[in-house]
Write an enzyme that holds these catalytic residues in place. Sequence first.
Site, PDB file in Angstrom:
ATOM      1  CG  ASN A   1      -1.895   1.160   1.239  1.00 29.93           C
ATOM      2  OD1 ASN A   1      -2.482   1.475   0.208  1.00 29.93           O
ATOM      3  ND2 ASN A   1      -2.071   1.806   2.382  1.00 29.93           N
TER       4      ASN A   1
ATOM      5  CG  HIS B   1      -0.576   5.829   5.028  1.00 27.23           C
ATOM      6  ND1 HIS B   1      -1.950   5.792   5.127  1.00 27.23           N
ATOM      7  CD2 HIS B   1      -0.143   6.607   6.050  1.00 27.23           C
ATOM      8  CE1 HIS B   1      -2.325   6.503   6.179  1.00 27.23           C
ATOM      9  NE2 HIS B   1      -1.249   7.002   6.755  1.00 27.23           N
TER      10      HIS B   1
ATOM     11  CB  SER C   1       5.076   5.247   4.383  1.00 20.57           C
ATOM     12  OG  SER C   1       5.498   6.288   5.229  1.00 20.57           O
TER      13      SER C   1
ATOM     14  CG  ASP D   1      -2.516   2.939   7.414  1.00 21.39           C
ATOM     15  OD1 ASP D   1      -2.583   2.345   6.325  1.00 21.39           O
ATOM     16  OD2 ASP D   1      -3.282   3.884   7.714  1.00 21.39           O
TER      17      ASP D   1
END
Length: 327
Positions: A115, A117, A144, A153
Amino acid sequence: MVEPRPPCPKAKVAVFISGTGTNMAALLYASRLSDAPFEIVLVASNKQEAAGLALARLEGIETFSHAHQGHSREDHDAAMEAAAKQAGAQFILLAGYMRILSEDFVRRWEGRILNIHPSLLPKYKGLDTFARAIEAGESYAGTSAHLVTQELDAGEVLAQVRVAIAPGDTPETLAARVKLAEHQLYPRAVADYVSRGSDPKHLLARLRELALALPETYERESHGSPGFRVGTEKTGKFFAHFHDGHHGSDRVAVLVKTGSMDELLHLVETQPESYLKPAYYGASGWIGVVLDRPDLDWDHVEDWLAQSWQRCAPARLTKLHDVAEMF
């Protein structure tokens, strides 16, 4: 003379989006560079009207959409997962995908979901990251790339880029600059991560971690390559050798002890993509467990190391190990 190692097949990735898909576009065009180690085989969304789907179709990428309304999280994830598997995806990249994935889905794809973020994790998990950073008086925001875990996260951070916060910045002005950083960071982080499976340095580091976790083991160079021994410095025996394209082979492997030559020859003959018979070692019962392959199971490697350790360790250690296994 050893031939140059052939290029590894490109990793196949599915990208999940919910909106315009600008990070998906950055990934797509990066994937078309000549040295890119990944290719996008599917762009999928929980919104049929997501603009990113139109871009993907324009560029000849297969698309899939499945509205999440009226479905349980598990059922929706199952539909998205089925599309990813049908396309042959080995990794899933979240790029503005505004859905929290179910625990079972994340567990099945552990280590294979990434992912992007918009914060410098572990700071500012969740939403409204820019407003929170500005309100806190931070000098920098950023982005990130990280692995996805069941905790929001909280997965391993693979790479970050800092973006300075200007006096008078609003969440909107800051977001626009961070978005540019995301477009640079995410393709690079994905490329580095999917290449780990063919990177001898990464493979050795993972192997070292597993080998040295066994009782009374230590590392010592053997014939110019890292090796792992069990027992004392004087009487210890090698139970594993790291093999990086040696003696005419173009594969990265760990050499471990088999139970017999029959076992060695059977494995090499029936599973040539997973095992090799190393030159100068094979006659002694050593087999190469190939590490640079896309279907590598590190639990399987760990089992081989444990078996080889058991065959090479002194009796005082194997007896203790057998007793411990009983409990």
